[in-house]
Design a protein around this motif. Structure first.
Motif, PDB file in Angstrom:
ATOM      1  N   TYR A  88      16.689   6.834   6.162  1.00  0.00           N
ATOM      2  CA  TYR A  88      16.159   5.468   6.243  1.00  0.00           C
ATOM      3  C   TYR A  88      16.948   4.652   7.265  1.00  0.00           C
ATOM      4  O   TYR A  88      18.134   4.414   7.065  1.00  0.00           O
ATOM      5  N   TYR A 113      19.629  10.157   1.493  1.00  0.00           N
ATOM      6  CA  TYR A 113      18.235  10.577   1.359  1.00  0.00           C
ATOM      7  C   TYR A 113      17.524   9.963   0.157  1.00  0.00           C
ATOM      8  O   TYR A 113      16.504  10.482  -0.289  1.00  0.00           O
ATOM      9  N   TYR A 115      17.063   5.970  -2.313  1.00  0.00           N
ATOM     10  CA  TYR A 115      17.572   4.674  -2.731  1.00  0.00           C
ATOM     11  C   TYR A 115      16.748   4.150  -3.890  1.00  0.00           C
ATOM     12  O   TYR A 115      15.613   4.579  -4.116  1.00  0.00           O
ATOM     13  N   THR A 117      16.300   0.422  -6.504  1.00  0.00           N
ATOM     14  CA  THR A 117      16.625  -0.975  -6.750  1.00  0.00           C
ATOM     15  C   THR A 117      15.978  -1.396  -8.050  1.00  0.00           C
ATOM     16  O   THR A 117      15.059  -0.750  -8.548  1.00  0.00           O
TER      17      THR A 117
ATOM     18  N   TYR B 104       7.855  -6.931  -7.318  1.00  0.00           N
ATOM     19  CA  TYR B 104       7.700  -6.537  -5.924  1.00  0.00           C
ATOM     20  C   TYR B 104       6.235  -6.646  -5.501  1.00  0.00           C
ATOM     21  O   TYR B 104       5.405  -5.870  -5.975  1.00  0.00           O
ATOM     22  N   TYR B 106       4.867  -5.821  -2.774  1.00  0.00           N
ATOM     23  CA  TYR B 106       4.589  -4.548  -2.138  1.00  0.00           C
ATOM     24  C   TYR B 106       5.926  -3.864  -1.878  1.00  0.00           C
ATOM     25  O   TYR B 106       6.983  -4.502  -1.947  1.00  0.00           O
ATOM     26  N   GLU B 108       7.758  -1.317   0.940  1.00  0.00           N
ATOM     27  CA  GLU B 108       7.691  -0.625   2.228  1.00  0.00           C
ATOM     28  C   GLU B 108       8.877   0.318   2.335  1.00  0.00           C
ATOM     29  O   GLU B 108      10.018  -0.111   2.142  1.00  0.00           O
ATOM     30  N   VAL B 109       8.593   1.572   2.614  1.00  0.00           N
ATOM     31  CA  VAL B 109       9.656   2.550   2.811  1.00  0.00           C
ATOM     32  C   VAL B 109       9.629   2.957   4.279  1.00  0.00           C
ATOM     33  O   VAL B 109       8.617   3.480   4.759  1.00  0.00           O
ATOM     34  N   ILE B 110      10.704   2.665   4.975  1.00  0.00           N
ATOM     35  CA  ILE B 110      10.807   2.986   6.402  1.00  0.00           C
ATOM     36  C   ILE B 110      11.719   4.193   6.555  1.00  0.00           C
ATOM     37  O   ILE B 110      12.834   4.205   6.013  1.00  0.00           O
ATOM     38  N   VAL B 122       7.636  11.699   0.450  1.00  0.00           N
ATOM     39  CA  VAL B 122       8.187  10.358   0.248  1.00  0.00           C
ATOM     40  C   VAL B 122       7.566   9.753  -1.013  1.00  0.00           C
ATOM     41  O   VAL B 122       6.595   9.001  -0.938  1.00  0.00           O
ATOM     42  N   PHE B 129       9.767  -3.811 -12.623  1.00  0.00           N
ATOM     43  CA  PHE B 129      11.004  -4.441 -12.176  1.00  0.00           C
ATOM     44  C   PHE B 129      11.979  -3.471 -11.527  1.00  0.00           C
ATOM     45  O   PHE B 129      13.179  -3.754 -11.449  1.00  0.00           O
ATOM     46  N   SER B 130      11.500  -2.311 -11.077  1.00  0.00           N
ATOM     47  CA  SER B 130      12.401  -1.386 -10.403  1.00  0.00           C
ATOM     48  C   SER B 130      11.592  -0.379  -9.606  1.00  0.00           C
ATOM     49  O   SER B 130      10.419  -0.157  -9.885  1.00  0.00           O
ATOM     50  N   TYR B 131      12.223   0.217  -8.601  1.00  0.00           N
ATOM     51  CA  TYR B 131      11.595   1.357  -7.943  1.00  0.00           C
ATOM     52  C   TYR B 131      12.656   2.194  -7.257  1.00  0.00           C
ATOM     53  O   TYR B 131      13.785   1.730  -7.004  1.00  0.00           O
ATOM     54  N   SER B 132      12.286   3.426  -7.038  1.00  0.00           N
ATOM     55  CA  SER B 132      13.185   4.318  -6.308  1.00  0.00           C
ATOM     56  C   SER B 132      12.351   5.263  -5.458  1.00  0.00           C
ATOM     57  O   SER B 132      11.172   5.497  -5.717  1.00  0.00           O
ATOM     58  N   THR B 133      13.001   5.778  -4.437  1.00  0.00           N
ATOM     59  CA  THR B 133      12.359   6.738  -3.554  1.00  0.00           C
ATOM     60  C   THR B 133      13.399   7.717  -3.073  1.00  0.00           C
ATOM     61  O   THR B 133      14.612   7.449  -3.146  1.00  0.00           O
ATOM     62  N   TYR B 134      12.961   8.871  -2.631  1.00  0.00           N
ATOM     63  CA  TYR B 134      13.917   9.866  -2.132  1.00  0.00           C
ATOM     64  C   TYR B 134      13.162  10.770  -1.188  1.00  0.00           C
ATOM     65  O   TYR B 134      11.921  10.798  -1.182  1.00  0.00           O
ATOM     66  N   ARG B 135      13.894  11.500  -0.372  1.00  0.00           N
ATOM     67  CA  ARG B 135      13.263  12.515   0.459  1.00  0.00           C
ATOM     68  C   ARG B 135      13.111  13.768  -0.380  1.00  0.00           C
ATOM     69  O   ARG B 135      14.121  14.352  -0.788  1.00  0.00           O
TER      70      ARG B 135
END
Lengths: 121, 137
Positions: A88, A113, A115, A117, B104, B106, B108-110, B122, B129-135
């Motif tokens: 990112y 890799y 994150y 919140t 949130y 929206y 956006e994951v860059i 992705v 009230f929360s979010y997560s992302t990972y490769r």
């Protein structure tokens, strides 16, 4: 910015480097508020996280009005300063404040890799 | 014709109808509603690529997640070049359709694609009230 403003910023953050299990120190970040009529983001504050991964004094109570806010974390630069690449280039968290009497804690848990919140307290 | 031949006939007929299948997208996503333990269904998402010269985002694809929270066909192998991409998830509208608010509006994951010969996953794990992302893979 006086110490009283710093201790009472209604928007706070905390950045944790979950890859290394340490606070993410000296990460640049910025706070923005959306101008709904112009549909543009107004830059309110820029700063860096301290040794504990926090950035006091993001906004004063007076300036904290309901609306859409964005915190942009310069995660790519952070990992680069540690000699590492990251998936990112930066992270932007956009959130909605409906009640300006409540505080908003917007932490970021970040690795190279992933994150996450959440809305904290 | 016995029963086995009958079934085989159906299977072959389906295979013939799907001769022109497109290869899977090298970039995939998966939206999970972690608050309710279900896929994030019918969420609008869009994929953009950054034009490094103009610093503008170029819209590549829009779509909606299916019943499994996935959105096949995001990009073709030919269009998937190295660069900076953005996946935008309409999380506010998603929760609104469920009669709930979301912190949130929206997400956006860059992310940076350095090697376009690899596959990239992705996902977005999301609550109000929360979010997560990972490769992922």
């Amino acid at each position: 910015m006086g110490s009283s403003a710093k201790s009472s910023s209604p928007i706070t953050t905390h950045v944790l480097n979950t890859g290394d299990g340490v606070p993410a120190a000296r990460m640049a970040l910025s706070l923005h508020r959306l101008d709904p009529r112009m549909a543009i983001w107004n830059l309110l504050t820029i700063g860096n996280t301290d040794e504990d991964g926090r950035c006091p004094g993001l906004i004063t109570s007076d300036a904290f009005t309901p609306g859409l806010y964005k915190v942009r974390f310069e995660t790519g630069q952070y990992w680069e300063s540690l000699g590492q690449s990251s998936f990112y280039p930066y992270v932007e968290i956009v959130f909605s404040v409906s009640d300006a009497d409540q505080s908003c804690h917007v932490p970021l848990l970040v690795s190279r890799y992933s994150y996450s919140t959440y809305r904290g307290s | 014709m016995n029963r086995l031949q009958h079934i085989r006939g159906h299977l072959l007929a389906d295979k013939n109808m799907n001769i022109a299948t497109t290869p899977p997208s090298p970039l995939t996503t998966h939206v999970l509603n972690t608050a309710q333990g279900v896929p994030g269904v019918n969420m609008t998402i869009s994929l953009h690529r950054l034009n490094p010269i103009s610093s503008e985002w170029y819209l590549l694809t829009t779509g909606k997640t299916n019943d499994d929270g996935r959105c096949p066909g995001l990009i073709t192998k030919e269009n998937f070049i190295a660069g900076v991409y953005k996946m935008c998830f309409e999380t506010g509208k998603y929760w609104d359709a469920l009669g709930e608010t979301c912190f949130y509006p929206y997400v956006e994951v860059i992310f940076t694609i350095s090697d376009s010969s690899q596959k990239y996953h992705v996902p977005l794990l999301l609550s109000r009230f929360s979010y997560s992302t990972y490769r992922g893979s």
